[in-house]
Enzyme design. Structure first.
Site, mmCIF file in Angstrom:
data_model
loop_
_atom_site.group_PDB
_atom_site.id
_atom_site.type_symbol
_atom_site.label_atom_id
_atom_site.label_comp_id
_atom_site.label_asym_id
_atom_site.label_seq_id
_atom_site.Cartn_x
_atom_site.Cartn_y
_atom_site.Cartn_z
ATOM 1 N N HIS A 134 0.693 -1.246 0.067
ATOM 2 C CA HIS A 134 -0.239 -0.080 0.097
ATOM 3 C C HIS A 134 1.008 1.312 -0.026
ATOM 4 O O HIS A 134 0.179 2.411 -0.035
ATOM 5 C CB HIS A 134 -0.954 0.061 1.363
ATOM 6 C CG HIS A 134 -0.289 0.510 2.297
ATOM 7 N ND1 HIS A 134 0.368 -0.642 3.175
ATOM 8 C CD2 HIS A 134 -0.109 1.658 3.192
ATOM 9 C CE1 HIS A 134 0.927 0.125 4.208
ATOM 10 N NE2 HIS A 134 0.754 1.416 4.102
HETATM 11 C C1 UD1 Z 1 -1.737 5.539 5.669
HETATM 12 C C2 UD1 Z 1 -0.302 6.237 5.931
HETATM 13 C C3 UD1 Z 1 0.477 5.140 5.964
HETATM 14 C C4 UD1 Z 1 0.140 4.074 6.870
HETATM 15 C C5 UD1 Z 1 -1.392 3.374 6.109
HETATM 16 C C6 UD1 Z 1 -1.979 2.354 6.986
HETATM 17 C C7 UD1 Z 1 0.299 8.495 5.679
HETATM 18 C C8 UD1 Z 1 1.115 9.523 4.687
HETATM 19 N N1 UD1 Z 1 0.313 7.206 5.304
HETATM 20 O O1 UD1 Z 1 -1.164 5.152 3.929
HETATM 21 O O2 UD1 Z 1 1.828 5.356 6.919
HETATM 22 O O3 UD1 Z 1 1.018 2.715 6.926
HETATM 23 O O4 UD1 Z 1 -2.039 4.441 6.189
HETATM 24 O O5 UD1 Z 1 -3.032 1.657 6.134
HETATM 25 O O6 UD1 Z 1 -0.576 8.847 6.500
HETATM 26 N N2 UD1 Z 1 -8.790 5.193 1.384
HETATM 27 C C9 UD1 Z 1 -10.116 4.686 1.261
HETATM 28 N N3 UD1 Z 1 -10.688 4.315 2.210
HETATM 29 C C10 UD1 Z 1 -9.991 4.258 3.272
HETATM 30 C C11 UD1 Z 1 -8.567 4.687 3.679
HETATM 31 C C12 UD1 Z 1 -8.137 5.129 2.507
HETATM 32 O O7 UD1 Z 1 -10.640 4.665 0.131
HETATM 33 O O8 UD1 Z 1 -10.663 3.758 4.363
HETATM 34 C C13 UD1 Z 1 -8.000 5.741 0.072
HETATM 35 C C14 UD1 Z 1 -8.234 7.264 0.430
HETATM 36 O O9 UD1 Z 1 -8.997 8.091 0.058
HETATM 37 C C15 UD1 Z 1 -6.851 7.660 -0.650
HETATM 38 C C16 UD1 Z 1 -6.034 6.315 -0.355
HETATM 39 O O10 UD1 Z 1 -6.877 5.123 0.102
HETATM 40 O O11 UD1 Z 1 -7.164 7.951 -1.854
HETATM 41 C C17 UD1 Z 1 -4.849 6.349 0.576
HETATM 42 O O12 UD1 Z 1 -5.172 6.673 1.833
HETATM 43 P P1 UD1 Z 1 -4.320 7.498 2.674
HETATM 44 O O13 UD1 Z 1 -4.844 7.904 3.942
HETATM 45 O O14 UD1 Z 1 -3.834 8.899 2.247
HETATM 46 O O15 UD1 Z 1 -2.841 6.874 2.880
HETATM 47 P P2 UD1 Z 1 -2.550 5.054 3.312
HETATM 48 O O16 UD1 Z 1 -2.206 4.865 1.831
HETATM 49 O O17 UD1 Z 1 -3.810 4.217 3.968
#
Ligand code: UD1
Length: 357
Positions: free
Chosen positions: A205
């Site tokens: 991820h």
């Molecule tokens: C975040 C953390 C990472 C951690 C990870 C655990 C940062 C910079 N990164 O990464 O260190 O290891 O969480 O999972 O904070 N999304 C959904 N549904 C959700 C959550 C996210 O659709 O419930 C989508 C978001 O809209 C976004 C993408 O997934 O487009 C990434 O989510 P984001 O919270 O930015 O970072 P992670 O990749 O989860």
């Protein structure tokens, strides 16, 4: 009575918060309120963890999920400024290295409010990696730095930081021990039709992997080749699902995609897999705790202790390297991994320092 306001937002933080909240009952001088930033919002990325781990309900949810690095961090900051004014904490507690961690640290430092950072001192030494930026800034602003390992303390010392540094052990190990006592592995394996030590568990991820199409393609190709011989189970993060779709990449037939799983299930899968392939910081260590060999799909790790005796191997974005490393991991014959992450009561040590004793 001192009031801690704990900020959580992303999956690994829910897990860590559970360990601390559980232990809080033994510290009558402390109370806790939890604020959820909303960074993770899907049921299987968030709510299921609160239910499964028995975390107290958040007093507020800021609903700041999605968006770019800056817009997400900014939205959380604006929400937390109001939340802190309303909740009047005696101290703010943050975990790890996410955008929620950074946003809370910046707001607390400017109010100003005393700030405690759990999982302080970790470094990948990779400039520009979102998590590295978040942890360096958060450490700089924190009054209490709770380090999981000796290496983490040494990293802070090398940056000139000594005051407020405490080596408490890894709170993820607290969670691991607790959760492993609660889970029925046989039921988990049966529900997914898997047999013990006959599959590889994969997760992916990190932005550095998902946002670079050639890296993503090489990593899934390498694991895909292994999946022709040993089935691979992949609980797929929403970020990665989107990245695969956008890049038009399809997975080998031997890679079985499932939804993100609750923590107890993930640990049962890690413990019963013959190897783990991941870019997650947490899962690398959980594989190590469970004595399952791991291949980390990154150029570096913050958890250098896991590299001992081949329990964890780093591989870059090259399909041949991934295939080779997984082969070596699956044939590792080593005794138990060394006990370098403490004794499973990091939460008790943190709460003692914060004024509970
Ligand atoms: C975040 C953390 C990472 C951690 C990870 C655990 C940062 C910079 N990164 O990464 O260190 O290891 O969480 O999972 O904070 N999304 C959904 N549904 C959700 C959550 C996210 O659709 O419930 C989508 C978001 O809209 C976004 C993408 O997934 O487009 C990434 O989510 P984001 O919270 O930015 O970072 P992670 O990749 O989860």
């Amino acid at each position: 009575m001192k009031r801690i306001v704990t900020i959580v937002g992303a999956r690994p933080q829910f897990i860590k918060a559970a360990a601390l909240s559980r232990r809080l009952a033994d510290f009558p001088g402390l109370e806790e309120q939890i604020v959820h930033t909303g960074q993770h919002y899907d049921d299987n990325m968030s709510d299921v963890f609160f239910r499964e781990l028995g975390i107290p309900a958040p007093v507020l949810n800021l609903g700041a999920g999605g968006g770019s690095q800056a817009s997400q961090t900014g939205a959380i900051m604006a929400g937390l400024e109001q939340a802190f004014a309303q909740l009047r904490p005696d101290m703010v507690l943050v975990y790890g290295d996410t955008n929620s961690t950074l946003a809370a640290a910046l707001v607390a430092a400017k109010m100003p409010l005393p700030l405690a950072h759990v999982e302080a001192g970790l470094r990948s030494f990779r400039p520009g990696m979102p998590e590295e930026v978040n942890r360096v800034v958060t450490d700089r602003l924190s009054d209490w730095l709770f380090c999981p390992t000796k290496t983490a303390c040494a990293n802070l010392l090398a940056e000139g930081r000594q005051d407020g540094v405490h080596q408490v052990g890894d709170i993820m190990y607290d969670c691991f021990l607790h959760q492993r006592r609660q889970t029925d592995d046989t039921a988990v394996l049966a529900s997914l039709g898997l047999a013990r030590k006959s599959f590889v568990l994969m997760t992916l991820h990190r932005a550095e992997n998902t946002d670079d199409v050639s890296r993503l393609a090489a990593l899934v190709e390498g694991v895909g080749r292994v999946s022709a011989k040993v089935p691979v189970v992949l609980p797929l993060h929403p970020r990665t699902r989107g990245a695969l779709d956008r890049a038009g990449l399809s997975l080998h037939a031997g890679i079985r995609v499932i939804a993100p799983q609750p923590h107890g299930v993930t640990l049962a899968l890690a413990a019963n897999a013959c190897a783990v392939a991941t870019d997650s910081g947490g899962l690398q260590k959980e594989a190590f705790f469970a004595a399952t060999p791991c291949v980390t799909l990154r150029d570096e790790t913050e958890w250098v202790e896991t590299l001992a005796d081949g329990w964890n191997r780093l591989v870059g974005p090259n399909a041949d390297d991934v295939e080779l490393a997984l082969g070596a991991a699956m044939s590792l014959s080593a005794a138990e991994p060394p006990p370098v992450f403490g004794d499973g009561d990091a939460a008790g040590r943190i709460l003692s320092v914060l004024g509970g004793s």
